[in-house]
Write a protein that holds these residues in place. Structure first.
Motif, PDB file in Angstrom:
ATOM      1  N   SER A   1      -5.307  -0.724  -8.102  1.00 50.42           N
ATOM      2  CA  SER A   1      -5.700  -1.345  -7.118  1.00 50.42           C
ATOM      3  C   SER A   1      -5.448  -2.728  -6.887  1.00 50.42           C
ATOM      4  CB  SER A   1      -6.941  -1.612  -8.183  1.00 50.42           C
ATOM      5  OG  SER A   1      -7.758  -2.663  -7.257  1.00 50.42           O
TER       6      SER A   1
ATOM      7  N   ASP B   1      -5.981  -4.277  -0.719  1.00 53.00           N
ATOM      8  CA  ASP B   1      -6.184  -3.077  -0.664  1.00 53.00           C
ATOM      9  C   ASP B   1      -7.144  -2.343   0.770  1.00 53.00           C
ATOM     10  OD1 ASP B   1      -5.399  -0.170  -2.293  1.00 53.00           O
ATOM     11  OD2 ASP B   1      -7.058  -1.019  -3.573  1.00 53.00           O
TER      12      ASP B   1
ATOM     13  N   GLN C   1       1.208  -1.278   0.130  1.00 54.23           N
ATOM     14  CA  GLN C   1      -0.037  -0.365   0.107  1.00 54.23           C
ATOM     15  C   GLN C   1       0.496   1.477  -0.224  1.00 54.23           C
ATOM     16  OE1 GLN C   1      -2.414  -0.501   3.291  1.00 54.23           O
ATOM     17  NE2 GLN C   1      -3.964  -2.256   2.202  1.00 54.23           N
TER      18      GLN C   1
ATOM     19  N   ARG D   1       2.465   1.629  -3.399  1.00 50.62           N
ATOM     20  CA  ARG D   1       1.751   1.755  -4.555  1.00 50.62           C
ATOM     21  C   ARG D   1       1.020   3.801  -4.733  1.00 50.62           C
ATOM     22  NH1 ARG D   1      -3.925   0.620  -4.059  1.00 50.62           N
ATOM     23  NH2 ARG D   1      -4.044   1.678  -1.802  1.00 50.62           N
TER      24      ARG D   1
END
Length: 91
Positions: free
Chosen positions: A83, A88, A72, A75
């Motif tokens: 996604s 997520d 996360q 990202r």
């Protein structure tokens, strides 16, 4: 971008490092240019950097990152629109 995982070889953290590298390379196939594993000369070191930015430091943060947390964080920095499926954040 390049991700560097610096680990303490004397602590036996090579396997953890390679697993995390594999997870990041699998998740960010098109977003990451390289993941480097760097044996540290500092005992107890386990740090993850994105370019020059220190993303995670076991000593500073007080624990190893959970893979979900690490994915996360990476990202959010390199592909905020991506996604992560079941990994997520829950909204």
């Amino acid at each position: 971008p390049k991700i560097t995982i610096e680990y303490c070889p004397k602590c036996g953290w090579l396997i953890r490092s390679t697993w995390m590298a594999q997870e990041l390379l699998t998740t960010f196939v098109e977003e990451i240019g390289e993941v480097a594993l760097k044996p540290s000369e500092t005992g107890g070191a386990f740090m993850i950097s994105l370019g020059e930015m220190l993303v995670f430091d076991r000593k500073r943060d007080g624990h190893f990152p959970e893979i979900k947390e690490l994915k996360q964080t990476i990202r959010d920095l390199i592909a905020p629109e991506k996604s992560l499926g079941h990994s997520d954040k829950k909204v």
